[in-house]
Design an enzyme around this catalytic site. Structure first.
Site, PDB file in Angstrom:
ATOM      1  N   ASP A 261       0.369  10.967 -31.711  1.00  0.00           N
ATOM      2  CA  ASP A 261       1.463  10.776 -30.990  1.00  0.00           C
ATOM      3  C   ASP A 261       2.328  11.935 -31.664  1.00  0.00           C
ATOM      4  O   ASP A 261       2.193  12.393 -32.709  1.00  0.00           O
ATOM      5  CB  ASP A 261       2.047   9.361 -31.195  1.00  0.00           C
ATOM      6  CG  ASP A 261       3.389   9.259 -30.601  1.00  0.00           C
ATOM      7  OD1 ASP A 261       3.426   9.918 -29.549  1.00  0.00           O
ATOM      8  OD2 ASP A 261       4.347   8.834 -30.959  1.00  0.00           O
TER       9      ASP A 261
ATOM     10  N   GLU B   9      19.604   7.613 -28.015  1.00  0.00           N
ATOM     11  CA  GLU B   9      21.164   6.935 -27.381  1.00  0.00           C
ATOM     12  C   GLU B   9      21.949   6.831 -28.750  1.00  0.00           C
ATOM     13  O   GLU B   9      23.277   7.257 -28.443  1.00  0.00           O
ATOM     14  CB  GLU B   9      20.865   5.781 -26.834  1.00  0.00           C
ATOM     15  CG  GLU B   9      21.658   5.204 -26.076  1.00  0.00           C
ATOM     16  CD  GLU B   9      21.483   4.111 -25.078  1.00  0.00           C
ATOM     17  OE1 GLU B   9      20.824   3.095 -25.719  1.00  0.00           O
ATOM     18  OE2 GLU B   9      21.763   4.237 -24.035  1.00  0.00           O
TER      19      GLU B   9
ATOM     20  N   LYS C  99      23.472   9.570 -17.130  1.00  0.00           N
ATOM     21  CA  LYS C  99      22.717  10.502 -17.969  1.00  0.00           C
ATOM     22  C   LYS C  99      21.550  10.309 -17.890  1.00  0.00           C
ATOM     23  O   LYS C  99      20.943   9.151 -17.727  1.00  0.00           O
ATOM     24  CB  LYS C  99      23.352  10.361 -19.270  1.00  0.00           C
ATOM     25  CG  LYS C  99      22.722   8.976 -20.077  1.00  0.00           C
ATOM     26  CD  LYS C  99      23.070   9.167 -21.748  1.00  0.00           C
ATOM     27  CE  LYS C  99      22.727   7.856 -22.150  1.00  0.00           C
ATOM     28  NZ  LYS C  99      23.159   7.679 -23.569  1.00  0.00           N
TER      29      LYS C  99
ATOM     30  N   THR D 237       1.257  13.290 -26.320  1.00  0.00           N
ATOM     31  CA  THR D 237       2.735  13.028 -25.953  1.00  0.00           C
ATOM     32  C   THR D 237       3.262  12.733 -24.751  1.00  0.00           C
ATOM     33  O   THR D 237       2.793  13.414 -23.666  1.00  0.00           O
ATOM     34  CB  THR D 237       3.491  14.038 -27.028  1.00  0.00           C
ATOM     35  OG1 THR D 237       4.908  13.922 -26.961  1.00  0.00           O
ATOM     36  CG2 THR D 237       3.103  15.593 -26.667  1.00  0.00           C
ATOM     37  N   GLY D 238       4.456  12.359 -24.727  1.00  0.00           N
ATOM     38  CA  GLY D 238       4.847  12.156 -23.236  1.00  0.00           C
ATOM     39  C   GLY D 238       6.056  13.052 -22.977  1.00  0.00           C
ATOM     40  O   GLY D 238       6.413  13.191 -22.038  1.00  0.00           O
TER      41      GLY D 238
ATOM     42  N   LYS E 130      -3.303   8.088 -22.679  1.00  0.00           N
ATOM     43  CA  LYS E 130      -3.746   8.445 -23.998  1.00  0.00           C
ATOM     44  C   LYS E 130      -4.930   7.586 -24.355  1.00  0.00           C
ATOM     45  O   LYS E 130      -5.824   8.110 -24.932  1.00  0.00           O
ATOM     46  CB  LYS E 130      -2.588   8.020 -24.911  1.00  0.00           C
ATOM     47  CG  LYS E 130      -1.365   8.643 -25.028  1.00  0.00           C
ATOM     48  CD  LYS E 130      -0.113   8.158 -25.951  1.00  0.00           C
ATOM     49  CE  LYS E 130       1.004   9.036 -25.916  1.00  0.00           C
ATOM     50  NZ  LYS E 130       1.976   8.495 -26.871  1.00  0.00           N
TER      51      LYS E 130
ATOM     52  N   ASP F 145       3.437   5.646 -33.582  1.00  0.00           N
ATOM     53  CA  ASP F 145       4.402   4.713 -33.867  1.00  0.00           C
ATOM     54  C   ASP F 145       5.049   3.819 -32.995  1.00  0.00           C
ATOM     55  O   ASP F 145       5.946   2.800 -33.315  1.00  0.00           O
ATOM     56  CB  ASP F 145       5.507   5.637 -34.854  1.00  0.00           C
ATOM     57  CG  ASP F 145       6.307   6.341 -33.668  1.00  0.00           C
ATOM     58  OD1 ASP F 145       5.821   6.766 -32.717  1.00  0.00           O
ATOM     59  OD2 ASP F 145       7.621   6.514 -34.186  1.00  0.00           O
TER      60      ASP F 145
ATOM     61  N   ASN G 194       4.350   2.904 -26.763  1.00  0.00           N
ATOM     62  CA  ASN G 194       3.626   3.446 -26.077  1.00  0.00           C
ATOM     63  C   ASN G 194       2.228   3.915 -26.651  1.00  0.00           C
ATOM     64  O   ASN G 194       1.275   4.603 -26.173  1.00  0.00           O
ATOM     65  CB  ASN G 194       4.185   4.565 -25.424  1.00  0.00           C
ATOM     66  CG  ASN G 194       4.764   5.443 -26.666  1.00  0.00           C
ATOM     67  OD1 ASN G 194       4.683   5.207 -27.771  1.00  0.00           O
ATOM     68  ND2 ASN G 194       5.139   6.782 -26.214  1.00  0.00           N
ATOM     69  N   ASP G 195       2.032   3.863 -27.936  1.00  0.00           N
ATOM     70  CA  ASP G 195       0.514   4.212 -28.412  1.00  0.00           C
ATOM     71  C   ASP G 195      -0.113   3.063 -28.649  1.00  0.00           C
ATOM     72  O   ASP G 195      -1.353   3.113 -29.156  1.00  0.00           O
ATOM     73  CB  ASP G 195       0.938   4.769 -29.971  1.00  0.00           C
ATOM     74  CG  ASP G 195       1.830   5.980 -29.705  1.00  0.00           C
ATOM     75  OD1 ASP G 195       1.798   6.721 -28.758  1.00  0.00           O
ATOM     76  OD2 ASP G 195       3.166   5.975 -30.667  1.00  0.00           O
TER      77      ASP G 195
END
Lengths: 344, 1126
Positions: free
Chosen positions: B454, B555, B619, B677-678, B818, B838, B841-842
């Protein structure tokens, strides 16, 4: 973050040699010097040992006389089990060209007799033989009980098939005078066998102790009559019995039958001359293609006159030396090649 | 025919994939995707059906009914499930949890049952049973029983220790207390006594005991803050909010006690973020969602007390449903080892059969004529042969190593501890040591071919710092003074004018401060105001200092930046946000918040200023925002059009320390690194350069380049015989000319395009059309099969192509993709893969790869929880692989090779001996020796070697990454090596048998007694064997510590010690039939010729080993030999 106080690092692993895999150690590495040193020294050791062993084996004397075919008529008689009560003797004359110096041992040797067969080896009762409970026959199948349900003593297949030829060695000084060579029937066994493994129930009156038991079917007389003259050689303590009960490793084996009693005429050993074995032939072997011999031998520190170990050591030593020279050659050529490679 | 064409047409009909978008969201789990796939139907239909469903009083799946304050309700017969034959049990679990497996009574039977599920243990149990049959028993009963008991005992003790810990834990948790309404009043009760439908009260910092519906709390609007660290590892606070009606009426004890609402909801499941249900109370129904549910394991924070209704208790709670079975991963060596054990088993059966035939023949030729062998049984020779087959199975059983599996486990456990203990993988800054969470995969770490990494948080620190911004077309953030002059050396901006500044922000553009303070450009202030207001950050004050808790690091960085620049976010209630604007506090009414999610990739907030103006602030990701600035959207997004652009932010996320070095080192070890990676393509490419995965001379290929290559290759293959030509020789040609450094950068959309992923979804739609005729159905299945074959070929081609590149970067990929990429490489390359990441999403890819590594970083613990190994920094990966992995692999290989060798050397002596004892299954050793050989005389040195051996030091293995290649190529343990070990064992057993045989055939003892008896022979071979195998392990050990030396000589000494004891007089008198070898050791080992025999045997066994090893090292030195020589 060097200022992080030490006490905060609560999960810091121990810094010990074991946990960090840094134990002091010697790295084993096969350098040419070490390997060649080991090979040369081993080679020398093996060669020396081989020569010593061969020399000492050659210094012993051994006579083996196979009497299966010589006593063919007796063998024939024993093939039929119904002749068990007929006695058959056989005399084998031989000439001893040189005298046998020192202690002389007499062995009987059997060929093709599988004393190491699994079900045969197991068929004995150590509990009975140690003398505590003469009626303990649990492991002795198929010779546990006689037909009338009395326990057999000594039970089991080994005891039942005990070697029962009698061999007497006579020295024929001339054609008329024949003297019996005195043989000791003691000291034929390991001390531990005679004094630990085999014990009579009590030394007073053996026959009483063995009351209520039966002799093995193949035996002509019960255990307490093996040697009536010497109580220390009678019952389970009989040396011939103990020797027989120590099963052999291979189907060809010899067992100690007697030691020369070095008295009078035989004080230095067996003198050269004419001898004869007088054999009472009881033990049948021809049915299973077996053979019997009688062996006379002297001994040295490394046993009898077996050349095997000596030869094996010599051969190993020679090969080790050859191998070390070969390795040295390979090492030197490759090293030179590497050197030239580096110089380029 | 038209359908077939439809599904066969491929690339041309679609437009080019969009590099910028992530192909689809996969917040859904796999089954949900499947569900959707199969129920895709015309839009109109769905609308209709939804309408129908809404008309029904309640939906079908809401079968879980909970009535408040009514325990009897849940014991009604229709809630009963039949458990066994007639015992009925309520489907509502009580709140006592049970994670332990055994209790005092069930431990022995259940643990034994578990252990006997293993085929090896079953095998030895069968042997034990065979040994109990007198006709075929050839070994004493204890020869198998003692080792088996030992093996079972070691495992049982380990299980017991684990289970006792679980018992303690359970007891501690079950006895925690909280307040429950009983008989109209709150009373303290233990957790285990809580039941579904109970109303409970929780105080600040209490753990939530069950999944409860929030009824009311001490805060306004019944807000309740919770920390979910135990559930998902996220430490920021989340807030939950009750229904208005319960907030209104259920604040007091007496009203709570009379509360009689009925909740209907879905059955218990493991979805942490989903909940649907309805509350029926006072003849009205109120919808419930996950925002009103407090889950077991959360902690109540910042809320004095709250009240809740227990919905799911104990085993039904979501956290317990989640702690299900993890998928059991096994290593390549595990599989290999099993096949080898099967091979050995076949060898064993063949040998036994051969010897049985030999015995039958021997009985017919010799045995039948030997009067002394009469045994009273009237068996035919062939029946005796049959019995002997089983006899030999028993005698030769030690060929299959009984202690193999338990020893392998011990070694792996030890190696895992070495990983945990490694100081060089300990990260002091966070007090995080490395952790091997799975103890069964260590040697696989030495065989990695591909690493899938990642980016954010794995290669980078995931510590976001505000660097630059662009407001109204003006870029701020360079080094310059208040009058816009650039300086190279300028001191940091001084934020002391702002009381809320945290003093940690390093900023060098004094002009921006000037702009804020002067207020010349209103957009600048508006910009920071947006950052301060548009977020979901929580705030609390620690010692008067503001402390922000943000769900995502970026954020937090933005809100923090706004705070430093004078727009400090101070407080939040449900409807208001308070902000200090350059010193003046103002409170804004929040009218709506549209939270961030990965689909929308933006968040918006609508506020009313104190003056009464209503504003919308938004945003989000640049692409999404950019779209909205110009386009008019007819649907949902109506509120978000006609936006004004205030500005853009730039946030920096630094690379972690040592990342480029680690990557280049791993590359030298022939490990290929793929970054998944995203992020967008440009970011990913930059990172690729930053971590030296890409260099200046790298040729970069993009999706469109390889698409045409793959297309051409596909055409080529089709012409050559189509996709069905499976038996044609595999194409070896390369996609790229050899040489040159190539990298592939591909986006998720291209990945889908190339791998024909979208096509399958369409075919699912087609499937719904019911085939009318048999013909049609056949054609359809045929075309489906063709499509699958084609897809497979395409996938294979893609993997082949990608593997020709030195680096692969996949960007804009979803978690599911992935995992898919990892799976492709796993499947088509048959290579060992490692995934490192980490974040949540992984998780998919970590679970898919052979080995998953979690980085415990900023994004919670979810990746770590599902990983096999975890540590804090990416750079530790090189030590994990190049040192620990390599060592583990070499140790395990050496261990296995030696283990097979030593058992063959030991067992086959029986085989040679059988030629001299009428094939009668007579053993060549004493029974006690057979019993203890594997357990005591030969186990410890090899175990220690498996734990401690090092062929080269850790420093050298890191300095020469090329040493790693042995593991990748399976050089140290494969079928060839296995057979070499067996051959070594066979030859050793021959030497062990035939040299003593030669010595025994003729010789006699020095005092003439008992020449060549069986027992002395057995002792001679056994002594030679023990000395040989222990010296052999000495030769195999390259790292001799005192422990190794001690264990080797200790084992030999132990052998002689135990033998002399077992052969002593005293023990024989006590147990004459168990210890039969009385006096053998003392009498046999007194003889010089026996010692000479032993010495010769050992020398002949070991000298060739030394010679061969020396020669192979001189002629064909291995990598580690070369390294050592330097």
């Amino acid at each position: 973050m060097e200022e992080t106080p030490q006490h905060c690092l609560s999960r810091l692993p121990d810094n010990s040699a074991l946990k960090q895999q840094e134990l002091p150690a010697h790295r084993l590495y096969f350098t040419a010097r070490r390997v060649l040193f080991v090979f040369f020294t081993t080679g020398i050791f093996c060669l020396c040992m081989g020569i010593i062993l061969i020399l000492s084996a050659r210094s012993t004397q051994e006579i083996e006389i196979n009497y299966t075919r010589i006593c063919a008529n007796c063998a024939k008689l024993r093939e039929n089990a119904s002749n068990f009560d007929k006695e058959c003797t056989c005399s084998i004359p031989f000439y001893l060209s040189g005298k046998m110096m020192g202690n002389v041992y007499m062995y009987y040797k059997l060929y093709g007799f599988y004393q190491n067969l699994y079900r045969y080896v197991r068929s004995r009762s150590n509990r009975q033989l140690v003398g505590k409970d003469v009626k303990a026959v649990e492991d002795c199948a198929p010779f546990k009980m006689s037909d009338n349900k009395t326990p057999i003593v000594p039970c089991g297949a080994i005891a039942n098939s005990m070697f029962n030829d009698t061999i007497i060695l006579s020295h024929n000084i001339n054609s008329s005078v024949q003297i019996k060579v005195p043989m000791l029937k003691s000291g034929l066994t390991w001390w531990t066998d005679k004094y630990v493994k085999f014990q009579n129930p009590s030394s007073k009156n053996l026959a009483d102790e063995f009351r209520g038991t039966t002799k093995p079917p193949n035996w002509p007389k019960p255990i307490y009559d093996l040697d009536k003259k010497d109580p220390r050689n009678n019952g389970f303590l009989n040396d011939d019995f103990i020797v027989w009960m120590r099963a052999a490793a291979f189907p060809t084996f010899k067992k100690l039958y007697g030691r020369l009693n070095r008295t009078h005429h035989f004080i230095e050993g067996l003198p050269a001359g004419n001898y004869s074995f007088n054999i009472t032939y009881n033990f049948p072997v021809t049915r299973f293609q077996g053979e019997k011999s009688v062996v006379l031998s002297t001994l040295t520190w490394c046993g009898g006159n077996s050349l095997f170990l000596g030869l094996a050591y010599t051969v190993t030593g020679a090969i080790t030396w050859l191998a070390s020279f070969a390795m040295m050659a390979i090492h030197i050529t490759l090293k030179n090649k590497q050197m030239s490679f580096f110089h380029q | 025919m038209s359908t077939e064409r439809d599904s066969e047409t491929t690339f041309d009909e679609d437009s080019q994939p969009n590099d910028e978008v992530v192909p689809y969201s996969d917040d859904e789990t796999e089954d949900e995707l499947d569900d959707q796939g199969s129920t895709v139907e015309p839009e109109q239909n769905r609308v209709n059906r939804e309408a129908e469903e809404n008309q029904e009083p309640f939906r079908k799946e809401c079968t879980w009914q909970v009535k408040a304050n009514d325990r009897k309700y849940h014991g009604q017969p229709h809630f009963m499930n039949t458990k066994f034959f007639c015992i009925k049990k309520s489907k509502y679990a009580n709140n006592a949890i049970k994670t332990y497996k055994y209790n005092a009574l069930t431990f022995i039977p259940m643990n034994l049952f578990e252990q006997f599920k293993r085929s090896a243990n079953i095998y030895f149990l069968v042997l034990l049973i065979l040994q109990a049959i007198p006709q075929i028993s050839t070994l004493a009963w204890y020869t198998t029983l003692v080792p088996l008991l030992l093996v079972l005992g070691v495992t049982a003790i380990k299980d017991l220790v684990d289970d006792v810990a679980r018992h303690k834990m359970d007891k501690e948790i079950n006895n925690r207390t909280c307040e429950v309404i009983k008989d109209g009043r709150f009373k303290v009760a233990k957790w285990k006594d809580i039941q579904v439908g109970d109303v409970i009260r929780l105080k600040k910092n209490d753990f939530v005991p069950a999944d409860i519906l929030l009824l009311s709390s001490s805060e306004p609007n019944s807000l309740c803050y919770v920390e979910t660290a135990e559930l998902d590892g996220e430490t920021n606070l989340k807030f939950k909010m009750s229904l208005e009606i319960t907030d209104q009426y259920l604040q007091r004890e007496d009203t709570l006690a009379t509360f009689d609402g009925l909740v209907e909801c879905e059955e218990p499941n493991n979805r942490l973020d989903k909940f649907t249900g309805t509350l029926f109370w006072r003849n009205t129904s109120f919808p419930l969602d996950a925002d009103k549910i407090l889950l077991r394991g959360c902690v109540i924070r910042n809320t004095d007390f709250c009240h809740g209704l227990v919905i799911f208790a104990g085993a039904d709670t979501k956290i317990m449903k989640n702690s299900g079975k993890t998928r059991f991963k096994r290593t390549k060596i595990d599989y290999l080892m099993n096949y080898m054990v099967y091979t050995i088993f076949v060898v064993l059966s063949l040998l036994s059969a051969g010897l049985a035939i030999g015995h039958a023949y021997w009985e017919a030729q010799v045995g039948n004529y030997s009067w002394y062998l009469y045994d009273g049984e009237d068996f035919t020779p062939s029946y005796r042969g049959f019995l002997n087959f089983w006899g030999y199975i028993i005698v030769l059983n030690t060929m299959v190593p009984i202690s193999l599996y338990v020893s392998v486990e011990v070694i792996r456990l030890g190696q895992s501890h070495f990983i945990n203990w490694d100081l060089q993988m300990y990260y002091a800054e966070k007090d995080t040591p490395a952790k091997a969470r799975t103890t069964t995969l260590n040697e696989q770490l030495g065989q990695i071919h591909y690493i899938f990494s990642d980016k954010t948080g794995t290669l980078t620190q995931n510590i976001m710092t505000f660097k630059k911004c662009c407001i109204n077309g003006q870029i701020y953030g360079d080094h310059r003074d208040a009058s816009q002059h650039n300086h190279n050396k300028i001191e940091q901006v001084d934020f002391s004018w702002n009381t809320y500044a945290d003093g940690k922000l390093a900023f060098y553009d004094h002009y921006l401060i000037e702009q804020i303070q002067s207020g010349k450009e209103p957009e600048v202030r508006q910009f920071f105001f947006l950052l301060a207001v548009c977020h979901t950050v929580m705030v609390d004050r620690i010692d008067g200092q503001l402390n922000y808790q943000a769900a995502s690091p970026d954020e937090g960085a933005l809100v923090n930046a706004a705070r430093n620049f004078g727009f400090a976010f101070l407080a939040r209630t449900q409807n208001t946000i308070t902000i200090s604007e350059l010193g003046t506090e103002r409170t804004y009414n929040v009218l709506a918040i549209l939270d961030f999610n990965s689909d929308r990739k933006r968040m918006s907030i609508i506020v009313r200023t104190p003056e009464g103006n209503i504003r919308l602030y938004c945003k989000g990701a640049d692409t999404v925002i950019y779209e909205r600035l110009h386009r008019m959207n007819p649907t949902k997004q109506e509120t978000q059009d006609a936006l004004d652009l205030l500005g853009a932010t730039a946030i920096e996320d630094k690379l972690q320390d040592g990342v480029p070095e680690t990557i280049s080192k791993l590359a030298k070890a022939d490990i290929k690194i793929w970054v998944l990676t995203g992020d967008k393509k440009e970011t990913a490419e930059n990172i690729g350069f930053a971590c030296e995965l890409l260099t200046e001379d790298t040729t970069i290929c993009y999706g469109e380049d390889i698409n045409s290559l793959l297309h051409a290759r596909m055409e080529n293959q089709r012409n050559r015989g189509g996709v069905y030509a499976k038996f044609a020789p595999p194409v070896q040609e390369r996609f790229f000319p050899p040489g040159g450094n190539r990298a592939l950068i591909i986006t998720g959309s291209w990945l889908n395009e190339i791998l024909l992923e979208k096509k399958t979804k369409r075919s699912k739609i087609l499937k719904l059309k019911f085939p009318r005729t048999e013909e049609e159905r056949r054609m359809r299945t045929q075309s489906k099969r063709r499509l699958e074959a084609k897809k497979e070929q395409q996938q294979k081609n893609f993997v082949d192509l990608a593997c020709e590149c030195s680096a692969v970067i996949c960007c804009r990929v979803t978690p599911k993709q992935k995992a898919m990429v990892v799976d492709l490489v796993k499947r088509y390359k048959k290579a060992i893969t490692l995934a490192i990441g980490d974040g949540a999403n992984d998780v998919n890819m970590i679970k898919t790869a052979h080995i998953g590594v979690g980085i415990s970083g900023q994004e919670g613990m979810q990746a770590v929880m599902s990983s096999d190994y975890s540590f804090a920094q990416f750079r530790y990966l090189q030590r994990l692989l190049l040192v620990h992995g390599r060592w583990s692999y070499i140790r395990m290989c050496k261990f296995l090779r030696y283990f097979f060798y030593k058992n063959f050397a030991f067992t086959l002596v029986h085989f040679w001996y059988s030629f001299f004892n009428g094939y009668s299954a007579q053993t060549a050793y004493e029974d006690w020796f057979i019993t203890l050989y594997n357990v005591l005389y030969s186990s410890l040195p090899v175990l220690l070697m498996g734990l401690l051996d090092q062929d080269v030091s850790d420093k050298l293995s890191l300095r020469f990454p090329g040493l790693y290649i042995v593991g990748q190529r399976d050089l140290l343990f494969n079928y060839k090596r296995f057979f070499v070990s067996l051959l070594h064992g066979v030859l050793t057993s021959m030497i062990l048998f035939f040299i003593p045989l030669g010595a025994y055939l003729q010789t006699v003892g020095q005092d003439g007694e008992a020449p060549s008896d069986y027992q002395s022979f057995a002792v001679t071979i056994a002594s030679a064997l023990v000395i040989t195998v222990n010296f052999q392990i000495g030769l195999d050990t390259s790292y001799w510590t005192f422990v190794n030396a001690f264990s080797i000589f200790g084992s030999i000494a132990l052998y002689f010690g135990i033998m002399f004891d077992f052969h002593s007089a005293g023990i024989h008198v006590l147990f004459p039939s168990i210890f039969q070898f009385t006096g053998t050791a003392s009498n046999a080992l007194r003889q010089p010729y026996i010692w000479l025999t032993i010495i010769l045997t050992v020398a002949v066994c070991l000298l060739p080993v030394v010679a061969i090893r020396f020669l192979s090292m001189t002629i064909w030195p291995s990598e580690s030999d070369k390294v050592y020589r330097i």
